[in-house]
Write a protein that holds these residues in place. Sequence first.
Motif, PDB file in Angstrom:
ATOM      1  N   LEU A   1       1.012  -1.235  -0.154  1.00  0.00           N
ATOM      2  CA  LEU A   1       0.009  -0.042   0.037  1.00  0.00           C
ATOM      3  C   LEU A   1       0.977   1.229  -0.077  1.00  0.00           C
ATOM      4  CD1 LEU A   1      -2.729  -0.717   2.867  1.00  0.00           C
ATOM      5  CD2 LEU A   1      -3.017  -0.765   0.131  1.00  0.00           C
ATOM      6  N   THR A   2       0.683   2.250  -0.721  1.00  0.00           N
ATOM      7  CA  THR A   2       1.157   3.523  -0.766  1.00  0.00           C
ATOM      8  C   THR A   2       0.162   4.395   0.229  1.00  0.00           C
ATOM      9  OG1 THR A   2       2.079   3.291  -2.569  1.00  0.00           O
ATOM     10  CG2 THR A   2       2.104   5.526  -1.934  1.00  0.00           C
ATOM     11  N   VAL A   3       0.610   4.640   1.197  1.00  0.00           N
ATOM     12  CA  VAL A   3      -0.067   5.600   2.223  1.00  0.00           C
ATOM     13  C   VAL A   3       0.177   7.077   2.684  1.00  0.00           C
ATOM     14  CG1 VAL A   3      -0.950   5.437   4.551  1.00  0.00           C
ATOM     15  CG2 VAL A   3      -0.467   3.385   3.423  1.00  0.00           C
ATOM     16  N   ALA A   4      -0.698   7.954   2.275  1.00  0.00           N
ATOM     17  CA  ALA A   4      -0.276   9.377   2.478  1.00  0.00           C
ATOM     18  C   ALA A   4      -0.942   9.697   3.965  1.00  0.00           C
ATOM     19  CB  ALA A   4      -0.824  10.047   1.481  1.00  0.00           C
ATOM     20  N   ARG A   5      -0.127  10.349   4.562  1.00  0.00           N
ATOM     21  CA  ARG A   5      -0.609  11.248   5.826  1.00  0.00           C
ATOM     22  C   ARG A   5      -0.473  12.376   5.716  1.00  0.00           C
ATOM     23  NH1 ARG A   5       3.120   8.310  10.416  1.00  0.00           N
ATOM     24  NH2 ARG A   5       4.613   7.755   8.471  1.00  0.00           N
ATOM     25  N   VAL A   6      -1.621  13.013   5.629  1.00  0.00           N
ATOM     26  CA  VAL A   6      -1.764  14.595   5.380  1.00  0.00           C
ATOM     27  C   VAL A   6      -2.012  15.171   6.793  1.00  0.00           C
ATOM     28  CG1 VAL A   6      -2.916  16.435   3.921  1.00  0.00           C
ATOM     29  CG2 VAL A   6      -2.782  14.016   3.030  1.00  0.00           C
ATOM     30  N   TYR A   7      -1.130  15.991   7.432  1.00  0.00           N
ATOM     31  CA  TYR A   7      -1.321  16.647   8.610  1.00  0.00           C
ATOM     32  C   TYR A   7      -1.407  18.073   8.746  1.00  0.00           C
ATOM     33  CZ  TYR A   7       1.919  12.883   9.975  1.00  0.00           C
ATOM     34  OH  TYR A   7       2.373  11.496  10.389  1.00  0.00           O
ATOM     35  N   SER A   8      -2.730  18.258   9.581  1.00  0.00           N
ATOM     36  CA  SER A   8      -3.236  19.758   9.438  1.00  0.00           C
ATOM     37  C   SER A   8      -3.155  20.337  11.046  1.00  0.00           C
ATOM     38  CB  SER A   8      -4.722  19.804   9.150  1.00  0.00           C
ATOM     39  OG  SER A   8      -5.660  18.955   9.926  1.00  0.00           O
ATOM     40  N   GLU A   9      -2.463  19.637  11.743  1.00  0.00           N
ATOM     41  CA  GLU A   9      -2.253  20.160  13.174  1.00  0.00           C
ATOM     42  C   GLU A   9      -1.336  21.584  13.213  1.00  0.00           C
ATOM     43  OE1 GLU A   9      -1.786  17.576  16.247  1.00  0.00           O
ATOM     44  OE2 GLU A   9      -1.259  19.172  17.989  1.00  0.00           O
ATOM     45  N   GLN A  10      -1.613  22.649  13.668  1.00  0.00           N
ATOM     46  CA  GLN A  10      -0.962  23.844  13.655  1.00  0.00           C
ATOM     47  C   GLN A  10      -0.250  24.259  15.127  1.00  0.00           C
ATOM     48  OE1 GLN A  10      -1.198  25.215  10.531  1.00  0.00           O
ATOM     49  NE2 GLN A  10      -2.568  23.442  10.449  1.00  0.00           N
ATOM     50  N   GLN A  11       0.939  24.848  14.793  1.00  0.00           N
ATOM     51  CA  GLN A  11       1.796  25.156  16.071  1.00  0.00           C
ATOM     52  C   GLN A  11       1.253  26.709  16.403  1.00  0.00           C
ATOM     53  OE1 GLN A  11       3.803  23.530  17.454  1.00  0.00           O
ATOM     54  NE2 GLN A  11       3.242  21.573  16.036  1.00  0.00           N
ATOM     55  N   PRO A  12       1.202  26.994  17.542  1.00  0.00           N
ATOM     56  CA  PRO A  12       0.674  28.311  18.235  1.00  0.00           C
ATOM     57  C   PRO A  12       1.422  29.322  17.773  1.00  0.00           C
ATOM     58  CG  PRO A  12       0.256  26.567  19.947  1.00  0.00           C
ATOM     59  CD  PRO A  12       0.932  25.837  18.947  1.00  0.00           C
ATOM     60  N   ALA A  13       2.801  29.110  17.841  1.00  0.00           N
ATOM     61  CA  ALA A  13       3.855  30.133  17.557  1.00  0.00           C
ATOM     62  C   ALA A  13       3.567  30.654  16.045  1.00  0.00           C
ATOM     63  CB  ALA A  13       5.071  29.729  17.696  1.00  0.00           C
ATOM     64  N   HIS A  14       3.424  29.747  15.196  1.00  0.00           N
ATOM     65  CA  HIS A  14       3.286  30.179  13.730  1.00  0.00           C
ATOM     66  C   HIS A  14       1.899  30.821  13.415  1.00  0.00           C
ATOM     67  CE1 HIS A  14       3.697  30.132   9.428  1.00  0.00           C
ATOM     68  NE2 HIS A  14       2.456  29.219   9.254  1.00  0.00           N
ATOM     69  N   LEU A  15       0.882  30.501  14.195  1.00  0.00           N
ATOM     70  CA  LEU A  15      -0.546  31.132  14.068  1.00  0.00           C
ATOM     71  C   LEU A  15      -0.359  32.365  14.656  1.00  0.00           C
ATOM     72  CD1 LEU A  15      -3.038  28.077  14.850  1.00  0.00           C
ATOM     73  CD2 LEU A  15      -2.474  29.373  12.758  1.00  0.00           C
ATOM     74  N   ALA A  16       0.216  32.665  15.786  1.00  0.00           N
ATOM     75  CA  ALA A  16       0.562  33.929  16.555  1.00  0.00           C
ATOM     76  C   ALA A  16       1.174  34.765  15.586  1.00  0.00           C
ATOM     77  CB  ALA A  16       1.504  33.816  17.683  1.00  0.00           C
ATOM     78  N   SER A  17       2.098  34.396  14.707  1.00  0.00           N
ATOM     79  CA  SER A  17       2.917  35.211  13.869  1.00  0.00           C
ATOM     80  C   SER A  17       1.701  35.702  12.782  1.00  0.00           C
ATOM     81  CB  SER A  17       3.983  34.671  12.842  1.00  0.00           C
ATOM     82  OG  SER A  17       4.176  34.832  11.864  1.00  0.00           O
TER      83      SER A  17
END
Lengths: 127, 468
Positions: free
Chosen positions: B122-138
Amino acid sequence: MTSSLADVATLVRSKNAGPFWLTVDIFCATSGDYERVAASPVTDPHTIAAIYGIPASSVRIFGLPDLHAIKISFARPVIQGSTTDRDMHAGQQYVPLLGIRVPDRLHPEVSADHQKAPIGAPIGMPE
Amino acid sequence: MTAADSGTDTAGAAHAVRVLVPTGMLGGGFPPATVERGIALGADVIAVDGGSTDSGPHYLGTGTAKTSRAAVALDMRILVMAAHHAGIPLIVGSCGTSGTDAGVDWLYGIVQEIAASAELPLTVARVYSEQQPAHLASMLSQGLIRPLPPASPLRPETLQRCSHIVGLMGHEPIADALAAGADVVLAGRATDTALIAAVPLQRGLPAGPVWHAAKISECGGLCTTGPRSGGVLVTLDQDGFTVEPLGDGARCTPASVAAHMMYENADPFRMREPAGTLDTSTATYRPLDHRRVRVEGARFEPAAQYTVKLEGAAPAGYQTMIVTGIRDPELLRRLDEWCDQLLGHLRQAIPATFALSPADFDLQIRRYGHDAVLGAAEPCRDQPPREVGIVFIVTAADQATATQLAKFANPLLLHAPLAGESALPSYALLGSPPETERGQVHEFVLQHAVDVSKPGDLIRTRIDRIGR
């Protein structure tokens, strides 16, 4: 003469619409029953605001005449899952609406007024 | 571009795309035969939702799943095997309930076990969407984060308080993973509709009917007359879509399908996606026969700005609770007075006994059997109940404090008399010890959207070949 919403509607349900909104769906069996509910205090934002302790300006009411359905949405009085929330899925919050009085038969002018000013966009349905 | 490139046939119409949605929630179970039926009807992709905010902030706050691992593994085994044998992709969204990175990896572990035991490549893609607070603060400081009703403008401290933040991805990162060769896409938090829309949009079908079909089918059989009998198959083309049930005896009717636009939606006609807004007010619903419905006419209004909605959960303290039962008719007639007296006494006595200020703890009483569920909206609140379950809840900064305060309240929950009562009453405590530690609790604190310059900006994708 009046009946209660519980007598007139075939289904009344409530649910979260995301953690910050609550939505109530009311389904009737016939367009006549739908018109009766639409003409009752159920569709007055001030009724809803008084029951749930929220500003009337946050209440949105939609008529779906082809489904004989009415939808009432408002900002959740308490955010879902916060320490003061009483109903995680908001699944029981429709109950205070069940006793609202609904006119048994529409006065012709009330019905005509309602026809002139539908409370939501109609949804397309087969004839 | 040639007709073949654009996925159109010689008549100029795009090929139909069939999406199999086996259930509204991975781990909820479905009859395997309903998946076989969808495959036999020509499914091009299987799409299934693995999460929701509907069970509350605990799951995002802790990055853990609501569903049992065994139930998810059972569903996944059926879907992975069916998709592999049919040679079609499988898309799972909002993995692990809240779609955190840990949730995606949790589901990846399940897929690894399936691939290993069944010897599947199987070819499995993991697509992550968790965010870092520091990046969002910027991004916040650049004015790129806006409140959505009914929220207020975001403050950077709120981002810092969150234990996990996820962004709801659209269909684009999922479609990109498929284009890169993935057989299985495990997506972090995504809109429920993006999973279903990815392949039809990738193959060039028009956005209005595609997003409408995705919304109608996102809960599987819920748009049918037999919600628990199995999922649905949606067949999409240039002009609209057809929806049909996969469960035995279930039917789709114009009313069952149209009514699903109302479900868990504040607005029954308009629904926002990252790239724009679906408008179904002009849609028509027509029966093709006794079990299939044809839907046409929805429009999609592209937004000037692509946005990613955020969800964030922050710790809100630790709780300990005590349940006690009251059946005494006189007390039940004076229940408000008794509760006010008890809480009033504790709110005074706690700061005098513990090194705590009133802001350091919260005390609540829920009166099950009287008004616990509706609170002030309870229409029968002036009628004395026959019996009440008092749930006393302490919230404090740590578990030890919450439990110490519950122990301090214990004698009152057992014995507090009404004013003027001379004998010492006892109430029906549930269990020994009566207190139950609830652990850390969380709260949802984000109802905001981020402006991004392109759909993949807040998303990370990793593709692995596993199995045989």
